[in-house]
Design an enzyme around this catalytic site. Structure first.
Site, short mmCIF file in Angstrom:
data_model
loop_
_atom_site.label_atom_id
_atom_site.label_comp_id
_atom_site.label_asym_id
_atom_site.label_seq_id
_atom_site.Cartn_x
_atom_site.Cartn_y
_atom_site.Cartn_z
CG HIS A 22 -8.83 -55.92 20.45
ND1 HIS A 22 -7.71 -56.27 21.15
CD2 HIS A 22 -9.87 -56.06 21.30
CE1 HIS A 22 -8.06 -56.63 22.37
NE2 HIS A 22 -9.37 -56.52 22.48
CG ASP A 64 -11.13 -54.63 24.87
OD1 ASP A 64 -11.20 -55.87 25.06
OD2 ASP A 64 -10.05 -54.05 24.67
CE1 TYR A 113 -10.62 -31.95 28.50
CE2 TYR A 113 -9.12 -30.84 29.97
CZ TYR A 113 -10.36 -30.94 29.39
OH TYR A 113 -11.34 -30.03 29.69
#
Length: 142
Positions: A22, A64, A113
């Site tokens: 998770h 999520d 990034y």
């Protein structure tokens, strides 16, 4: 081979998806993305494009529900005139598997990034579209 799992999902990729917990994030990167230099774990999916891989992953991968935006796109750099029609494909595919109102956020390139460096894994594809990089945040099975 397994029933119900796309042939696009390699044994290495299914292992990575299963290992993730998770709130772990996975990046599906286009062909121009510096995947090898940014990845903790790199999965090569040469010859595949992001939309088809996204379509193969999302039936297996819960997004999520405890965050506002479990999906992140690399934002177009200000002043860059490039179009991003591939994002419409992403929105369509995500909507088929996730019902939240607005699950997608845009993240500035260098911030993207940095998130990639912290991501559980990066999937490197042969996608030719520009700004086709996407981050998925894993949820729980309820």
């Amino acid at each position: 081979m397994l029933k119900g799992i796309s042939k696009l999902i390699s044994p290495e990729l299914i292992k990575i998806l299963m290992e993730m917990g998770h709130s772990d994030e996975i990046v599906i990167a286009d062909g121009n993305f510096p995947a090898a230099s940014h990845a903790q774990r790199l999965v090569r999916c040469d010859g595949l494009n992001v939309p088809e891989l996204l379509e193969a992953i999302l039936p297996l991968f819960p997004l999520d529900t405890y965050v506002d935006h479990p999906v992140a796109l690399m934002a177009v750099t200000p002043g860059d005139p490039v179009e991003t029609p591939i994002w419409d494909q992403y929105r369509y595919t995500i909507a088929k598997h996730f019902t939240a109102a607005d699950p997608i956020e845009e993240v500035e390139r260098f911030e993207f990034y940095e998130r990639t460096k912290k991501a559980y894994a990066v999937i490197s594809t042969s996608e030719a579209a520009l700004y086709a990089n996407i981050i998925l945040k894993k949820g729980v099975i309820s």
